[in-house]
Enzyme design. Sequence first.
Site, mmCIF file in Angstrom:
data_model
loop_
_atom_site.group_PDB
_atom_site.id
_atom_site.type_symbol
_atom_site.label_atom_id
_atom_site.label_comp_id
_atom_site.label_asym_id
_atom_site.label_seq_id
_atom_site.Cartn_x
_atom_site.Cartn_y
_atom_site.Cartn_z
ATOM 1 N N GLU A 293 0.833 -1.221 0.000
ATOM 2 C CA GLU A 293 0.000 0.000 0.000
ATOM 3 C C GLU A 293 0.860 1.259 0.000
ATOM 4 O O GLU A 293 0.517 2.244 0.674
ATOM 5 C CB GLU A 293 -0.959 0.002 1.201
ATOM 6 C CG GLU A 293 -2.071 -0.999 1.130
ATOM 7 C CD GLU A 293 -2.795 -1.008 -0.202
ATOM 8 O OE1 GLU A 293 -2.824 0.037 -0.865
ATOM 9 O OE2 GLU A 293 -3.306 -2.071 -0.576
HETATM 10 C C1 LIG Z 1 2.485 -9.514 0.020
HETATM 11 C C2 LIG Z 1 2.233 -8.378 -0.888
HETATM 12 C C3 LIG Z 1 0.935 -8.063 -1.246
HETATM 13 C C4 LIG Z 1 0.690 -7.047 -2.160
HETATM 14 N N1 LIG Z 1 -0.596 -6.830 -2.601
HETATM 15 C C5 LIG Z 1 -0.779 -6.002 -3.656
HETATM 16 C C6 LIG Z 1 -2.073 -5.910 -4.273
HETATM 17 O O1 LIG Z 1 -3.044 -6.536 -3.841
HETATM 18 N N2 LIG Z 1 -2.201 -5.105 -5.362
HETATM 19 C C7 LIG Z 1 -1.155 -4.395 -5.868
HETATM 20 O O2 LIG Z 1 -1.340 -3.701 -6.854
HETATM 21 N N3 LIG Z 1 0.067 -4.463 -5.295
HETATM 22 C C8 LIG Z 1 0.278 -5.251 -4.224
HETATM 23 N N4 LIG Z 1 1.522 -5.348 -3.647
HETATM 24 C C9 LIG Z 1 2.601 -4.549 -4.206
HETATM 25 C C10 LIG Z 1 3.090 -3.470 -3.256
HETATM 26 O O3 LIG Z 1 2.157 -2.428 -3.197
HETATM 27 C C11 LIG Z 1 4.473 -3.037 -3.760
HETATM 28 O O4 LIG Z 1 5.355 -4.092 -3.459
HETATM 29 C C12 LIG Z 1 4.945 -1.742 -3.145
HETATM 30 O O5 LIG Z 1 4.158 -0.659 -3.569
HETATM 31 C C13 LIG Z 1 6.392 -1.459 -3.488
HETATM 32 O O6 LIG Z 1 6.662 -1.621 -4.854
HETATM 33 P P1 LIG Z 1 7.869 -2.529 -5.314
HETATM 34 O O7 LIG Z 1 7.770 -3.838 -4.646
HETATM 35 O O8 LIG Z 1 7.938 -2.518 -6.791
HETATM 36 O O9 LIG Z 1 9.164 -1.833 -4.724
HETATM 37 P P2 LIG Z 1 9.939 -0.623 -5.396
HETATM 38 O O10 LIG Z 1 8.994 0.402 -5.874
HETATM 39 O O11 LIG Z 1 10.937 -1.158 -6.348
HETATM 40 O O12 LIG Z 1 10.699 -0.025 -4.129
HETATM 41 C C14 LIG Z 1 11.895 -0.601 -3.603
HETATM 42 C C15 LIG Z 1 12.458 0.335 -2.533
HETATM 43 O O13 LIG Z 1 12.757 1.598 -3.112
HETATM 44 C C16 LIG Z 1 12.092 2.629 -2.432
HETATM 45 N N5 LIG Z 1 11.662 3.639 -3.399
HETATM 46 C C17 LIG Z 1 11.033 3.442 -4.570
HETATM 47 N N6 LIG Z 1 10.801 4.604 -5.188
HETATM 48 C C18 LIG Z 1 11.277 5.567 -4.385
HETATM 49 C C19 LIG Z 1 11.317 6.983 -4.446
HETATM 50 N N7 LIG Z 1 10.781 7.655 -5.475
HETATM 51 N N8 LIG Z 1 11.900 7.652 -3.438
HETATM 52 C C20 LIG Z 1 12.399 7.006 -2.369
HETATM 53 N N9 LIG Z 1 12.392 5.660 -2.253
HETATM 54 C C21 LIG Z 1 11.833 4.957 -3.233
HETATM 55 C C22 LIG Z 1 10.888 1.981 -1.757
HETATM 56 O O14 LIG Z 1 10.476 2.712 -0.621
HETATM 57 C C23 LIG Z 1 11.465 0.611 -1.403
HETATM 58 O O15 LIG Z 1 12.147 0.674 -0.182
HETATM 59 C C24 LIG Z 1 1.773 -6.303 -2.678
HETATM 60 C C25 LIG Z 1 3.069 -6.573 -2.266
HETATM 61 C C26 LIG Z 1 3.309 -7.605 -1.402
HETATM 62 C C27 LIG Z 1 4.732 -7.897 -1.007
#
Ligand SMILES: Cc1cc2nc3c(=O)[nH]c(=O)nc-3n(C[C@H](O)[C@H](O)[C@H](O)COP(=O)(O)OP(=O)(O)OC[C@H]3O[C@@H](n4cnc5c(N)ncnc54)[C@H](O)[C@@H]3O)c2cc1C
Length: 601
Positions: free
Chosen positions: A442
């Site tokens: 989220e």
């Molecule tokens: C168990 C689980 C359930 C989920 N359920 C859903 C769901 O139902 N529907 C859905 O759509 N998604 C879902 N997600 C996805 C979840 O919302 C994302 O994993 C989350 O938003 C982070 O995206 P990412 O994993 O691509 O990480 P990334 O965006 O790659 O981020 C990696 C790291 O970089 C940091 N970062 C990224 N961009 C920036 C920035 N601009 N400035 C500073 N720091 C930054 C982040 O804070 C993080 O620490 C789920 C994830 C999990 C693990």
Amino acid sequence: MTDTLINRRDLDFLLYDVMDTASLSERERFNEHSRETFDAVIETADRMAREKFAPHNSQADKEEPRFVNGQVEMLPEVKEAFKAYAEAGFIAGRFDYDLGGMQLPESVMAACNGFFTAANPGTAGYPFLTTAAANLIKVFGSEEQKAKYLPPMLDGRYTGTMALTEPHAGSSLSDIRTTASPTDDGHYLIKGAKIYISGGEQSISDNIVHLVLAKIKGAPPGVKGISLFIVPKFLTDDQGDVTGRNGVALAGLIHKLGYRGTTSTALSFGDDAPCHGYLVGEAHQGLKYMFQMMNEARLGVGFGAAVIGYRGYLHSLEYAKDRLQGRKPSDPDPTKPPVPIIEHADVRRMLLAQKAYVEGGLALCLYGARLVDDQNSHPDATAREEAGKLLDLLTPVMKAWPSEYGPKANDLAIQVYGGAGYTREYPVEQCWRDNRLNPIHEGTNGIQALDLLGRKIWQDRSHGLQLMMQRLQVDLEAATTSRCQQWALSLSETLQRAVKVTQDLGAALQKESPDRVLANASCYLHLFGHISVAWMWLRQANVAEARLAEPGITEADRNFLEGKLQAAQYFFHWELPTVAQDIVLLQNRDDTCLEMRGEWF
Ligand SMILES: Cc1cc2nc3c(=O)[nH]c(=O)nc-3n(C[C@H](O)[C@H](O)[C@H](O)COP(=O)(O)OP(=O)(O)OC[C@H]3O[C@@H](n4cnc5c(N)ncnc54)[C@H](O)[C@@H]3O)c2cc1C
């Protein structure tokens, strides 16, 4: 192991004594309710969570859902629990009577859902997503979409998902690549891939309603080009009869650290068969609509983190009363029996920290639920508007603070258990694993920090912030006893320093690079979160002092209220002072992290 999910005495205190939830029944929307009906629903939730959700929590963690021939196999108990939840009317709980709902306040529904998450976060995930997806369709869907999807979602025949994340686009939704091509008959064909979609496939419902973000071909770049589509797993006619399988397919299940009972899916759209999608609202407005669901889910994540923390706290508290080990430094005689570990000050430190985090986090989230109620049902239009602004400001804090401190509480619960806490024989390690998701999904807490300092604080000329200051001032002035006044003073001093640093950051944003000003946004989130939770502790302490002064108070009540005051003291003595470091880093716009280079690691 205790089977108490949330201490009812505590919940009653927060709901009724601190938040005055009973008074909601005076509002037109809730006028068929009373404290008695609120209590009856909460009682049902508590019982159902213990009887239907808690018993398979550990088993669902050990026996993860499996991907077999394109289908998901999972424990039958999950479906039974979901069915019981739906039949009891909880999915539709807060919806209007004419939709089959109970028209209950968010404050009461949030409390109910707290029991289900505390009992079994994995199973609770399915109905929660369904409620939020149904609410989105209710607000933004067409009459036809509402008629088609709301009844089966609200009675549990269909479930809902939110499908935003793609393999290359998580935090940065502006980069999503899923496309939507218009067809001649007014709907769209969806093509793309989504990942981590919770509940994206399962074996508990007849149909799944995916709410999918995609870009219509030729749309403007970035978030302004995102539209929202309903993509059902099965296509149906107007009577609700299935006419075919839609081209959304399970590409695989993702295996996780915790929350294993909720399936995490990789979904493909339009790979092997056409995938039909139905536009919600207007084209290119999709992220705005989805924000309603995301904000709701963000409050839910904060709430969930607080109650999973709470569950671990209760387990470790019980263990600490039973486990005998060592003697007091003042009485080390080995011929005398060992004492329960709760007698050791360091164990009490760990228990008090947990209590301060989880009861503080719960209070913050219940305050958020109350703001939702005020925004939706307050008789005064200005009060509705103000509640909305405050809710908007506090949403990143309500998501991030409990999800930072809930897992910290679980970490301490493991420590209270000692070696036993590190084994799978005891429940606290699962609490920690489940809760560790909450700072990530989220919108990661890093993204919440940017949202708070980069946007929410300044929004609407900082009106939300001013409203918070006004409300805080009321509670600062309500402190009448010497200890509450002392805490109010330290909160007030911290607040003054926080206001000063906020003004400086605001000025800096006008003339310096936002890269530098926002580099330490996480410190700002910590500062803001700690002030918010200290506020919640002051509110609790003010009420506790007033109750203690009442005549004829029972010993059990006295113990409960003194416990509240001691936890408040813990927060003011041990936690609030930690923001001094944030203030220094923010004031100096410390560039240590910003200036570190990739090649220096
Ligand atoms: C168990 C689980 C359930 C989920 N359920 C859903 C769901 O139902 N529907 C859905 O759509 N998604 C879902 N997600 C996805 C979840 O919302 C994302 O994993 C989350 O938003 C982070 O995206 P990412 O994993 O691509 O990480 P990334 O965006 O790659 O981020 C990696 C790291 O970089 C940091 N970062 C990224 N961009 C920036 C920035 N601009 N400035 C500073 N720091 C930054 C982040 O804070 C993080 O620490 C789920 C994830 C999990 C693990």
